[in-house]
Design a protein around this motif. Structure first.
Motif, PDB file in Angstrom:
ATOM      1  N   TYR A 154     -20.258  79.350 -20.868  1.00  0.00           N
ATOM      2  CA  TYR A 154     -19.873  80.058 -19.457  1.00  0.00           C
ATOM      3  C   TYR A 154     -18.379  80.573 -19.271  1.00  0.00           C
ATOM      4  O   TYR A 154     -17.514  79.764 -19.792  1.00  0.00           O
ATOM      5  N   TYR A 155     -17.784  81.536 -18.974  1.00  0.00           N
ATOM      6  CA  TYR A 155     -16.698  81.909 -18.606  1.00  0.00           C
ATOM      7  C   TYR A 155     -15.993  80.968 -17.576  1.00  0.00           C
ATOM      8  O   TYR A 155     -16.476  80.970 -16.475  1.00  0.00           O
ATOM      9  N   LYS A 156     -14.913  80.535 -17.895  1.00  0.00           N
ATOM     10  CA  LYS A 156     -14.097  79.678 -17.079  1.00  0.00           C
ATOM     11  C   LYS A 156     -14.858  78.261 -16.408  1.00  0.00           C
ATOM     12  O   LYS A 156     -14.571  78.000 -15.352  1.00  0.00           O
ATOM     13  N   ASP A 157     -16.002  78.037 -17.088  1.00  0.00           N
ATOM     14  CA  ASP A 157     -16.686  76.685 -16.640  1.00  0.00           C
ATOM     15  C   ASP A 157     -16.984  76.012 -17.673  1.00  0.00           C
ATOM     16  O   ASP A 157     -17.884  75.925 -18.246  1.00  0.00           O
ATOM     17  N   PRO A 158     -16.309  75.104 -18.349  1.00  0.00           N
ATOM     18  CA  PRO A 158     -16.150  74.225 -19.663  1.00  0.00           C
ATOM     19  C   PRO A 158     -17.104  72.985 -19.230  1.00  0.00           C
ATOM     20  O   PRO A 158     -17.897  72.780 -20.049  1.00  0.00           O
ATOM     21  N   GLU A 159     -17.095  72.592 -17.936  1.00  0.00           N
ATOM     22  CA  GLU A 159     -18.092  71.632 -17.415  1.00  0.00           C
ATOM     23  C   GLU A 159     -19.497  72.026 -17.751  1.00  0.00           C
ATOM     24  O   GLU A 159     -20.241  71.306 -18.295  1.00  0.00           O
ATOM     25  N   ARG A 160     -19.738  73.118 -17.082  1.00  0.00           N
ATOM     26  CA  ARG A 160     -21.119  73.798 -17.163  1.00  0.00           C
ATOM     27  C   ARG A 160     -21.722  73.922 -18.604  1.00  0.00           C
ATOM     28  O   ARG A 160     -22.738  73.915 -19.176  1.00  0.00           O
ATOM     29  N   THR A 161     -20.609  74.416 -19.398  1.00  0.00           N
ATOM     30  CA  THR A 161     -20.996  74.936 -20.678  1.00  0.00           C
ATOM     31  C   THR A 161     -21.158  73.741 -21.608  1.00  0.00           C
ATOM     32  O   THR A 161     -22.109  73.648 -22.257  1.00  0.00           O
ATOM     33  N   ALA A 162     -20.511  72.544 -21.174  1.00  0.00           N
ATOM     34  CA  ALA A 162     -20.633  71.377 -22.250  1.00  0.00           C
ATOM     35  C   ALA A 162     -22.036  70.827 -21.718  1.00  0.00           C
ATOM     36  O   ALA A 162     -22.558  69.913 -22.565  1.00  0.00           O
ATOM     37  N   ARG A 163     -22.440  70.998 -20.459  1.00  0.00           N
ATOM     38  CA  ARG A 163     -23.793  70.357 -20.078  1.00  0.00           C
ATOM     39  C   ARG A 163     -24.910  71.051 -20.638  1.00  0.00           C
ATOM     40  O   ARG A 163     -26.259  70.379 -21.057  1.00  0.00           O
ATOM     41  N   LEU A 164     -25.107  72.493 -20.695  1.00  0.00           N
ATOM     42  CA  LEU A 164     -26.015  73.220 -21.557  1.00  0.00           C
ATOM     43  C   LEU A 164     -26.060  73.606 -22.736  1.00  0.00           C
ATOM     44  O   LEU A 164     -27.172  73.603 -23.428  1.00  0.00           O
ATOM     45  N   PHE A 165     -24.876  73.594 -23.490  1.00  0.00           N
ATOM     46  CA  PHE A 165     -24.627  73.954 -24.830  1.00  0.00           C
ATOM     47  C   PHE A 165     -24.350  72.886 -25.352  1.00  0.00           C
ATOM     48  O   PHE A 165     -23.310  72.170 -25.283  1.00  0.00           O
ATOM     49  N   LYS A 166     -25.046  72.322 -26.436  1.00  0.00           N
ATOM     50  CA  LYS A 166     -24.863  71.161 -27.164  1.00  0.00           C
ATOM     51  C   LYS A 166     -25.061  71.530 -28.678  1.00  0.00           C
ATOM     52  O   LYS A 166     -25.412  72.580 -28.988  1.00  0.00           O
ATOM     53  N   THR A 167     -24.547  70.245 -29.309  1.00  0.00           N
ATOM     54  CA  THR A 167     -24.647  70.378 -30.819  1.00  0.00           C
ATOM     55  C   THR A 167     -25.671  69.272 -31.214  1.00  0.00           C
ATOM     56  O   THR A 167     -25.176  68.106 -30.655  1.00  0.00           O
ATOM     57  N   VAL A 168     -26.695  69.412 -31.873  1.00  0.00           N
ATOM     58  CA  VAL A 168     -27.630  68.426 -32.137  1.00  0.00           C
ATOM     59  C   VAL A 168     -27.988  68.747 -33.718  1.00  0.00           C
ATOM     60  O   VAL A 168     -28.321  69.645 -34.222  1.00  0.00           O
ATOM     61  N   ASP A 169     -27.691  67.505 -34.244  1.00  0.00           N
ATOM     62  CA  ASP A 169     -27.762  67.203 -35.825  1.00  0.00           C
ATOM     63  C   ASP A 169     -27.173  68.614 -36.740  1.00  0.00           C
ATOM     64  O   ASP A 169     -27.692  69.079 -37.566  1.00  0.00           O
ATOM     65  N   GLY A 170     -26.092  68.738 -36.032  1.00  0.00           N
ATOM     66  CA  GLY A 170     -25.050  69.784 -36.591  1.00  0.00           C
ATOM     67  C   GLY A 170     -25.631  71.254 -36.204  1.00  0.00           C
ATOM     68  O   GLY A 170     -24.942  72.345 -36.675  1.00  0.00           O
ATOM     69  N   ALA A 171     -26.295  71.470 -35.300  1.00  0.00           N
ATOM     70  CA  ALA A 171     -26.912  72.902 -35.054  1.00  0.00           C
ATOM     71  C   ALA A 171     -26.744  73.036 -33.523  1.00  0.00           C
ATOM     72  O   ALA A 171     -26.861  72.110 -32.945  1.00  0.00           O
ATOM     73  N   ARG A 172     -26.099  74.305 -33.166  1.00  0.00           N
ATOM     74  CA  ARG A 172     -25.613  74.537 -31.838  1.00  0.00           C
ATOM     75  C   ARG A 172     -26.977  74.961 -31.163  1.00  0.00           C
ATOM     76  O   ARG A 172     -27.931  75.556 -31.523  1.00  0.00           O
ATOM     77  N   ILE A 173     -27.361  74.370 -29.944  1.00  0.00           N
ATOM     78  CA  ILE A 173     -28.629  74.491 -29.039  1.00  0.00           C
ATOM     79  C   ILE A 173     -28.168  74.870 -27.484  1.00  0.00           C
ATOM     80  O   ILE A 173     -27.002  74.368 -27.153  1.00  0.00           O
ATOM     81  N   VAL A 174     -28.857  75.677 -27.067  1.00  0.00           N
ATOM     82  CA  VAL A 174     -28.682  75.964 -25.441  1.00  0.00           C
ATOM     83  C   VAL A 174     -30.021  75.278 -24.780  1.00  0.00           C
ATOM     84  O   VAL A 174     -30.893  75.448 -25.231  1.00  0.00           O
ATOM     85  N   VAL A 175     -29.843  74.164 -23.697  1.00  0.00           N
ATOM     86  CA  VAL A 175     -30.950  73.794 -23.234  1.00  0.00           C
ATOM     87  C   VAL A 175     -31.036  74.096 -21.932  1.00  0.00           C
ATOM     88  O   VAL A 175     -30.014  73.967 -20.991  1.00  0.00           O
ATOM     89  N   THR A 176     -32.137  74.812 -21.489  1.00  0.00           N
ATOM     90  CA  THR A 176     -32.305  75.366 -20.059  1.00  0.00           C
ATOM     91  C   THR A 176     -32.718  74.392 -19.189  1.00  0.00           C
ATOM     92  O   THR A 176     -32.871  73.335 -19.486  1.00  0.00           O
ATOM     93  N   ASP A 177     -32.720  74.892 -17.947  1.00  0.00           N
ATOM     94  CA  ASP A 177     -33.374  74.328 -17.006  1.00  0.00           C
ATOM     95  C   ASP A 177     -34.726  74.389 -16.802  1.00  0.00           C
ATOM     96  O   ASP A 177     -35.510  73.747 -15.739  1.00  0.00           O
ATOM     97  N   ASP A 178     -35.430  75.015 -17.734  1.00  0.00           N
ATOM     98  CA  ASP A 178     -36.963  75.369 -17.331  1.00  0.00           C
ATOM     99  C   ASP A 178     -37.661  74.360 -18.146  1.00  0.00           C
ATOM    100  O   ASP A 178     -37.174  73.816 -19.364  1.00  0.00           O
ATOM    101  N   ARG A 179     -38.586  73.762 -17.529  1.00  0.00           N
ATOM    102  CA  ARG A 179     -39.737  72.816 -18.062  1.00  0.00           C
ATOM    103  C   ARG A 179     -40.832  73.661 -18.860  1.00  0.00           C
ATOM    104  O   ARG A 179     -41.102  74.668 -18.274  1.00  0.00           O
ATOM    105  N   ALA A 180     -41.115  72.990 -20.007  1.00  0.00           N
ATOM    106  CA  ALA A 180     -42.084  73.750 -20.817  1.00  0.00           C
ATOM    107  C   ALA A 180     -42.925  72.467 -21.566  1.00  0.00           C
ATOM    108  O   ALA A 180     -42.453  71.527 -21.521  1.00  0.00           O
ATOM    109  N   ARG A 181     -44.052  73.189 -21.974  1.00  0.00           N
ATOM    110  CA  ARG A 181     -44.677  72.365 -23.101  1.00  0.00           C
ATOM    111  C   ARG A 181     -45.044  72.909 -24.211  1.00  0.00           C
ATOM    112  O   ARG A 181     -45.291  74.025 -24.495  1.00  0.00           O
ATOM    113  N   ALA A 182     -44.791  72.240 -25.518  1.00  0.00           N
ATOM    114  CA  ALA A 182     -45.344  72.754 -26.778  1.00  0.00           C
ATOM    115  C   ALA A 182     -46.642  72.825 -27.040  1.00  0.00           C
ATOM    116  O   ALA A 182     -47.291  71.757 -26.860  1.00  0.00           O
ATOM    117  N   GLU A 183     -47.157  73.794 -27.394  1.00  0.00           N
ATOM    118  CA  GLU A 183     -48.699  73.826 -27.707  1.00  0.00           C
ATOM    119  C   GLU A 183     -48.930  73.750 -29.183  1.00  0.00           C
ATOM    120  O   GLU A 183     -48.000  73.851 -29.900  1.00  0.00           O
TER     121      GLU A 183
END
Length: 535
Positions: A385-414
């Motif tokens: 996010y532009y000029k929002d490092p706190e929110r960026t850190a909350r949603l955009f993560k690095t997991v097992d070396g891969a960059r990932i964005v985690v949304t606020d949407d709940r979902a189920r894997a089928e």
């Protein structure tokens, strides 16, 4: 590979210069003509100080000039910033300031709001006014668009462009202040512009493949109805142009005009956003049917279609494929589903995943089939996010070396690899310890014959903390039988999910992209007694 949006467009110009690129009413422009006008504008913008990284706001409805402005900015490696023309002056001033606008291009019809907002944001250095067919308003403090463009040179600017050049989309979401989502242009092209095939999931060979393939194919016409200030319209438009097709625009969403344009221009693809556009289109078609046999695809993005609307579209246009896509400014394309008749409205939208869409747990790790979690995106994801490092850190993560964005949407894997969407986590209603997702309830409420549209929110309750409440609009010529509506909802959902308070309104407020305006709904219910109440 450059993979800048302007490079991809210029490849199409070079491959098929005389094809029609844009259609707006009686106006048509070819790829060559569009390129030359964008070159003229780019040169003049450069003369007033626009260069790599400069933020240029565009407060414009759909038009040929809007696309000229976008392409000119990308040619300079500048950053066009989408400005929601529905905003009031104080909201506009917030975005102008937050986005660090240097230059603003706007249609004349917005001159009053622009003037008031610019008075609050003196950091905007220049403004450029485009005459339009809605209002020919004087703009004494702005540069006239046509005068500026006419003095420009027709040659492409000599700017070194790369796939790292910035693409930014301001999104208001359903809550909170607007925020800018930053992408590398190559990543946005990959996830939402055809850089990866939508159906096979295979990356294209190189930056020339779309234009080369398009040059060998018979062009189609794409009728893009959502406003270009949203990715749901901008990216399909660029995808069409990068592959040699023509794009139709209307300056405003007018269902009657839309169908008349369909009959006159014979488009093959219609791009819409959810029920907010589909329902009025269905009503207008019923009132004044036209020959719509040219339509091969009706594609909805940004806001999903309800089951009754899918049923109606499939019945009225049996030879047309109806698709539903998920995605956002933060994720790009997440998956696509194809409408089927008479699915259970309580099941939740289900899509085949695409381009790295997954369901993850709280730690960002993929859940097992059958489990619920958060909808996430791997692979090509935004910078943040532009000029929002706190929110960026909350949603955009690095997991097992891969960059990932985690949304606020709940979902189920089928188990079949698809994903069922449950609802937005930040909108969840907690009633007596039970969690209720508004989207699930909205889908069922809207499936009742007498309900035209609905928004579901939580209202305070002394015992349960919150109660489920609904704001609904009735179908034309119908009145709402509240008891019958509750019986219908209860046949699909648990009792605690049935709205206990219902308000009836003339129409539901939605964003230009078709998303429910939950802030409006909460303010509406907070100030008046419900039309129906049951404990």
């Amino acid at each position: 590979m450059a993979n800048n949006f302007a490079d991809l467009f210029e490849h199409s110009v070079d491959a098929m210069p005389d094809r029609v690129a844009l259609i707006q009413g009686d106006r048509r422009t070819t790829y060559r003509e569009l390129d030359i006008r964008a070159n003229r504008l780019a040169g003049r913008l450069a003369e007033i100080g626009v260069r790599r990284g400069t933020h240029v706001g565009f407060q414009m409805h759909n038009s040929i000039e809007t696309m000229e402005t976008l392409i000119a900015c990308f040619k300079l490696a500048a950053v066009p910033i989408n400005i929601n023309y529905r905003y009031e002056p104080t909201e506009l001033a917030y975005v102008y300031d937050n986005a660090d606008l240097d230059v603003l291009v706007y249609h004349a019809t917005y001159a009053d709001a622009v003037g008031a907002a610019l008075a609050l944001t003196p950091t905007v250095r220049r403004s450029i006014c485009v005459d339009d067919d809605l209002l020919d308003a004087p703009a004494p403090d702005a540069i006239p668009y046509e005068s500026l463009l006419a003095a420009g040179k027709p040659f492409r600017p000599a700017v070194q462009r790369t796939g790292d050049d910035l693409f930014m989309m301001y999104t208001g979401g359903t809550t909170g202040m607007p925020k800018g989502v930053m992408w590398r242009q190559e990543d946005m092209w990959r996830v939402l512009g055809g850089g990866v095939d939508f159906y096979s999931g295979e990356p294209v060979r190189d930056e020339f493949q779309q234009s080369e393939t398009g040059a060998q194919a018979v062009p189609s016409i794409w009728f893009v109805l959502p406003p270009l200030i949203h990715a749901a319209a901008m990216m399909p438009t660029f995808t069409a142009l990068w592959s040699g097709n023509a794009v139709m625009f209307e300056p405003r969403f007018d269902p009657v005009r839309v169908w008349r344009a369909v009959a006159a221009q014979r488009p093959h693809v219609m791009v819409i956003t959810g029920d907010a556009m589909a329902r009025p289109l269905i009503d207008a078609f019923d009132a004044e049917p036209v020959d719509a046999s040219s339509l091969l695809v009706i594609a909805s993005g940004a806001a999903l279609l309800s089951q009754p609307v899918k049923n109606a579209l499939l019945e009225k246009f049996p030879s047309t494929m109806v698709s539903d896509s998920i995605g956002s400014s933060e994720t790009g394309f997440g998956g696509i589903g194809f409408a089927q008749k008479d699915d259970n409205p309580a099941r939740g939208p289900r899509v085949q995943t695409g381009r790295g869409a997954v369901v993850v747990d709280a730690d960002g790790r993929v859940v097992a089939p059958g489990d619920e979690g958060w909808l996430a995106k791997t692979g090509a994801v935004p910078l943040g996010y532009y000029k929002d490092p706190e929110r960026t850190a909350r949603l955009f993560k690095t997991v097992d070396g891969a960059r990932i964005v985690v949304t606020d949407d709940r979902a189920r894997a089928e188990s079949d690899g698809s994903i069922t969407l449950i609802g937005r986590g930040n909108m969840v209603i907690n009633t007596g310890g039970e969690k209720v997702f508004p989207e699930e309830v909205e889908a069922v409420v809207k499936s009742h014959d007498h309900v035209y549209d609905a928004v579901v929110v939580g209202v305070p309750h002394e015992r349960w903390g919150q109660q489920v409440a609904a704001v609904i609009s009735a179908s034309p010529g119908r009145s709402v039988d509240f008891d019958a509506l509750r019986v219908h909802i209860r046949s699909h959902l648990a009792g605690y999910k049935v709205p206990k308070r219902i308000w009836v309104v003339e129409s539901i407020s939605r964003s230009p992209s078709g998303k429910p305006d939950y802030r409006w709904a909460k303010e509406y219910v907070a100030g008046r007694a419900a039309d129906h109440a049951a404990d």
